[in-house]
Design a protein around this motif. Structure first.
Motif, PDB file in Angstrom:
ATOM      1  N   GLY A  59      21.618 -37.482  12.885  1.00  0.00           N
ATOM      2  CA  GLY A  59      20.838 -37.885  14.041  1.00  0.00           C
ATOM      3  C   GLY A  59      19.363 -37.601  13.794  1.00  0.00           C
ATOM      4  N   GLY A  60      18.522 -38.454  14.352  1.00  0.00           N
ATOM      5  CA  GLY A  60      17.082 -38.271  14.175  1.00  0.00           C
ATOM      6  C   GLY A  60      16.466 -37.553  15.363  1.00  0.00           C
ATOM      7  N   ARG A  61      15.168 -37.496  15.331  1.00  0.00           N
ATOM      8  CA  ARG A  61      14.442 -36.851  16.424  1.00  0.00           C
ATOM      9  C   ARG A  61      13.123 -37.598  16.603  1.00  0.00           C
ATOM     10  N   LEU A  62      12.729 -37.727  17.818  1.00  0.00           N
ATOM     11  CA  LEU A  62      11.451 -38.375  18.087  1.00  0.00           C
ATOM     12  C   LEU A  62      10.716 -37.514  19.100  1.00  0.00           C
ATOM     13  N   ALA A  76      11.890 -38.258   2.467  1.00  0.00           N
ATOM     14  CA  ALA A  76      10.798 -39.130   2.891  1.00  0.00           C
ATOM     15  C   ALA A  76      10.743 -39.105   4.407  1.00  0.00           C
ATOM     16  N   THR A  77       9.638 -38.644   4.925  1.00  0.00           N
ATOM     17  CA  THR A  77       9.526 -38.408   6.355  1.00  0.00           C
ATOM     18  C   THR A  77       8.211 -38.936   6.887  1.00  0.00           C
ATOM     19  N   LYS A  78       8.203 -39.312   8.150  1.00  0.00           N
ATOM     20  CA  LYS A  78       6.936 -39.650   8.802  1.00  0.00           C
ATOM     21  C   LYS A  78       6.611 -38.579   9.841  1.00  0.00           C
ATOM     22  N   ASN A  79       7.624 -38.194  10.578  1.00  0.00           N
ATOM     23  CA  ASN A  79       7.377 -37.256  11.676  1.00  0.00           C
ATOM     24  C   ASN A  79       8.012 -35.881  11.472  1.00  0.00           C
ATOM     25  N   GLY A  80       8.614 -35.641  10.315  1.00  0.00           N
ATOM     26  CA  GLY A  80       9.023 -34.275   9.976  1.00  0.00           C
ATOM     27  C   GLY A  80      10.501 -33.949  10.090  1.00  0.00           C
ATOM     28  N   SER A  81      11.283 -34.740  10.827  1.00  0.00           N
ATOM     29  CA  SER A  81      12.671 -34.309  11.027  1.00  0.00           C
ATOM     30  C   SER A  81      13.491 -34.436   9.737  1.00  0.00           C
ATOM     31  N   THR A  82      13.197 -35.428   8.913  1.00  0.00           N
ATOM     32  CA  THR A  82      13.943 -35.568   7.654  1.00  0.00           C
ATOM     33  C   THR A  82      13.617 -34.413   6.709  1.00  0.00           C
ATOM     34  N   ALA A  83      12.391 -33.931   6.764  1.00  0.00           N
ATOM     35  CA  ALA A  83      12.026 -32.759   5.959  1.00  0.00           C
ATOM     36  C   ALA A  83      12.842 -31.543   6.399  1.00  0.00           C
ATOM     37  N   SER A 120      20.507 -40.343   5.490  1.00  0.00           N
ATOM     38  CA  SER A 120      19.531 -41.009   6.340  1.00  0.00           C
ATOM     39  C   SER A 120      19.409 -40.216   7.625  1.00  0.00           C
ATOM     40  N   SER A 121      18.213 -40.264   8.199  1.00  0.00           N
ATOM     41  CA  SER A 121      17.984 -39.593   9.476  1.00  0.00           C
ATOM     42  C   SER A 121      17.473 -40.645  10.434  1.00  0.00           C
ATOM     43  N   GLY A 122      18.193 -40.847  11.543  1.00  0.00           N
ATOM     44  CA  GLY A 122      17.766 -41.942  12.392  1.00  0.00           C
ATOM     45  C   GLY A 122      18.186 -41.911  13.849  1.00  0.00           C
ATOM     46  N   PRO A 123      19.452 -42.189  14.106  1.00  0.00           N
ATOM     47  CA  PRO A 123      19.849 -42.474  15.490  1.00  0.00           C
ATOM     48  C   PRO A 123      19.401 -41.388  16.463  1.00  0.00           C
ATOM     49  N   LEU A 124      18.824 -41.824  17.564  1.00  0.00           N
ATOM     50  CA  LEU A 124      18.274 -40.874  18.524  1.00  0.00           C
ATOM     51  C   LEU A 124      19.276 -40.549  19.633  1.00  0.00           C
ATOM     52  N   GLY A 146      14.006 -40.968   6.450  1.00  0.00           N
ATOM     53  CA  GLY A 146      14.014 -41.356   7.860  1.00  0.00           C
ATOM     54  C   GLY A 146      14.167 -42.864   7.955  1.00  0.00           C
ATOM     55  N   LEU A 147      14.825 -43.328   9.019  1.00  0.00           N
ATOM     56  CA  LEU A 147      15.025 -44.771   9.213  1.00  0.00           C
ATOM     57  C   LEU A 147      13.956 -45.329  10.138  1.00  0.00           C
ATOM     58  N   TYR A 148      13.353 -46.412   9.693  1.00  0.00           N
ATOM     59  CA  TYR A 148      12.340 -47.100  10.494  1.00  0.00           C
ATOM     60  C   TYR A 148      12.615 -48.594  10.430  1.00  0.00           C
ATOM     61  N   ALA A 149      12.868 -49.178  11.611  1.00  0.00           N
ATOM     62  CA  ALA A 149      13.149 -50.620  11.702  1.00  0.00           C
ATOM     63  C   ALA A 149      14.217 -51.046  10.690  1.00  0.00           C
ATOM     64  N   GLY A 150      15.284 -50.260  10.624  1.00  0.00           N
ATOM     65  CA  GLY A 150      16.422 -50.649   9.790  1.00  0.00           C
ATOM     66  C   GLY A 150      16.238 -50.435   8.303  1.00  0.00           C
ATOM     67  N   ARG A 151      15.196 -49.696   7.950  1.00  0.00           N
ATOM     68  CA  ARG A 151      14.981 -49.414   6.509  1.00  0.00           C
ATOM     69  C   ARG A 151      14.670 -47.943   6.323  1.00  0.00           C
ATOM     70  N   ASP A 190       5.567 -44.898  20.292  1.00  0.00           N
ATOM     71  CA  ASP A 190       4.861 -46.118  19.882  1.00  0.00           C
ATOM     72  C   ASP A 190       4.435 -46.048  18.413  1.00  0.00           C
ATOM     73  N   ALA A 191       4.926 -45.021  17.720  1.00  0.00           N
ATOM     74  CA  ALA A 191       4.515 -44.865  16.321  1.00  0.00           C
ATOM     75  C   ALA A 191       4.870 -46.124  15.547  1.00  0.00           C
ATOM     76  N   SER A 192       3.980 -46.526  14.659  1.00  0.00           N
ATOM     77  CA  SER A 192       4.248 -47.725  13.864  1.00  0.00           C
ATOM     78  C   SER A 192       5.243 -47.384  12.766  1.00  0.00           C
TER      79      SER A 192
HETATM   80  C1  LIG Z   1       8.965 -47.182  15.134  1.00  0.00           C
HETATM   81  C2  LIG Z   1      10.305 -46.498  14.944  1.00  0.00           C
HETATM   82  C3  LIG Z   1      11.369 -47.225  14.429  1.00  0.00           C
HETATM   83  C4  LIG Z   1      12.630 -46.614  14.259  1.00  0.00           C
HETATM   84  N1  LIG Z   1      13.673 -47.360  13.754  1.00  0.00           N
HETATM   85  C5  LIG Z   1      14.901 -46.786  13.628  1.00  0.00           C
HETATM   86  C6  LIG Z   1      16.003 -47.545  13.103  1.00  0.00           C
HETATM   87  O1  LIG Z   1      15.885 -48.705  12.736  1.00  0.00           O
HETATM   88  N2  LIG Z   1      17.210 -46.932  13.013  1.00  0.00           N
HETATM   89  C7  LIG Z   1      17.395 -45.631  13.403  1.00  0.00           C
HETATM   90  O2  LIG Z   1      18.523 -45.136  13.316  1.00  0.00           O
HETATM   91  N3  LIG Z   1      16.358 -44.875  13.872  1.00  0.00           N
HETATM   92  C8  LIG Z   1      15.129 -45.426  13.996  1.00  0.00           C
HETATM   93  N4  LIG Z   1      14.071 -44.673  14.477  1.00  0.00           N
HETATM   94  C9  LIG Z   1      14.266 -43.242  14.743  1.00  0.00           C
HETATM   95  C10 LIG Z   1      13.786 -42.415  13.546  1.00  0.00           C
HETATM   96  O3  LIG Z   1      14.552 -42.733  12.405  1.00  0.00           O
HETATM   97  C11 LIG Z   1      13.952 -40.919  13.868  1.00  0.00           C
HETATM   98  O4  LIG Z   1      12.932 -40.563  14.769  1.00  0.00           O
HETATM   99  C12 LIG Z   1      13.899 -40.073  12.600  1.00  0.00           C
HETATM  100  O5  LIG Z   1      14.211 -38.745  12.949  1.00  0.00           O
HETATM  101  C13 LIG Z   1      12.530 -40.164  11.943  1.00  0.00           C
HETATM  102  O6  LIG Z   1      12.497 -39.349  10.784  1.00  0.00           O
HETATM  103  P1  LIG Z   1      11.207 -38.495  10.419  1.00  0.00           P
HETATM  104  O7  LIG Z   1      10.929 -37.562  11.596  1.00  0.00           O
HETATM  105  O8  LIG Z   1      11.578 -37.752   9.214  1.00  0.00           O
HETATM  106  O9  LIG Z   1      10.065 -39.449  10.194  1.00  0.00           O
HETATM  107  C14 LIG Z   1      12.814 -45.241  14.639  1.00  0.00           C
HETATM  108  C15 LIG Z   1      11.720 -44.522  15.154  1.00  0.00           C
HETATM  109  C16 LIG Z   1      10.485 -45.131  15.313  1.00  0.00           C
HETATM  110  C17 LIG Z   1       9.336 -44.319  15.853  1.00  0.00           C
END
Ligand SMILES: Cc1cc2nc3c(=O)[nH]c(=O)nc-3n(C[C@H](O)[C@H](O)[C@H](O)COP(=O)(O)O)c2cc1C
Length: 134
Positions: free
Chosen positions: A121-124, A10-17, A86-90, A56-61, A130-132
């Motif tokens: 680790g994630g990627r942004l 489950a991805t929004k911006n592609g890194s989890t894919a 999970s994919s998250g920490p930047l 991907g992790l977004y706002a702790g979920r 400012d992505a929601s």
């Molecule tokens: C609005 C927003 C909220 C985020 N919240 C978290 C978070 O709570 N914990 C975390 O570890 N990473 C967080 N991130 C970083 C994303 O998890 C990281 O960019 C991840 O690679 C996104 O996966 P995706 O590219 O597959 O969508 C957040 C990023 C954004 C843009």
């Protein structure tokens, strides 16, 4: 050893894919059948011997598609070996130490008796800050 592994992501911006594709590739190199698919596109897990779910992790979920996938397929997943990631920490933290699952993922792990969870680790990308949330 499972022959046919689903890596549902489950991805929004592609890194989890990308991580899911890399996981499937490693499994195939190990001689298993494995395919990475968007979690939202999977209607049935019955053809698979084992399942990896990544979100991907977004706002702790976890991304909502990963949460929905686990809810929707809960019964079938219960009878199969399941791994989560999970994919998250930047920052570099995920490479430096084990990062535990967020509470919602932890609860899902307990319900399904998940074998293991890993945080990558994630990627942004530039311009996405400012992505929601998903
Ligand atoms: C609005 C927003 C909220 C985020 N919240 C978290 C978070 O709570 N914990 C975390 O570890 N990473 C967080 N991130 C970083 C994303 O998890 C990281 O960019 C991840 O690679 C996104 O996966 P995706 O590219 O597959 O969508 C957040 C990023 C954004 C843009």
């Amino acid at each position: 050893m499972p022959d046919n592994v689903l890596v549902a992501y489950a991805t929004k911006n592609g890194s989890t894919a990308q991580i899911a594709e890399a996981v499937a590739e490693v499994l195939r190199k190990d001689g298993l059948g494995a395919e990475a698919r968007p979690a939202g596109s999977v209607t049935d897990v019955a053809p698979y011997d084992a399942v990896v779910v990544g979100g991907g992790l977004y706002a702790g979920r976890w991304h909502k598609d990963a949460r929905r996938f686990v809810r929707r397929h809960r019964r079938a997943l219960t009878g199969r070996p399941v791994w989560f990631f999970s994919s998250g920490p930047l920052d570099a933290s995920a490479a430096e130490r084990d990062i535990p699952p967020v509470p919602g993922v932890r609860r899902a792990m307990d319900k399904l008796d998940v074998v293991e969870h890993v945080t990558f680790g994630g990627r942004l990308e530039e311009g996405r800050r400012d992505a929601s949330p998903a």
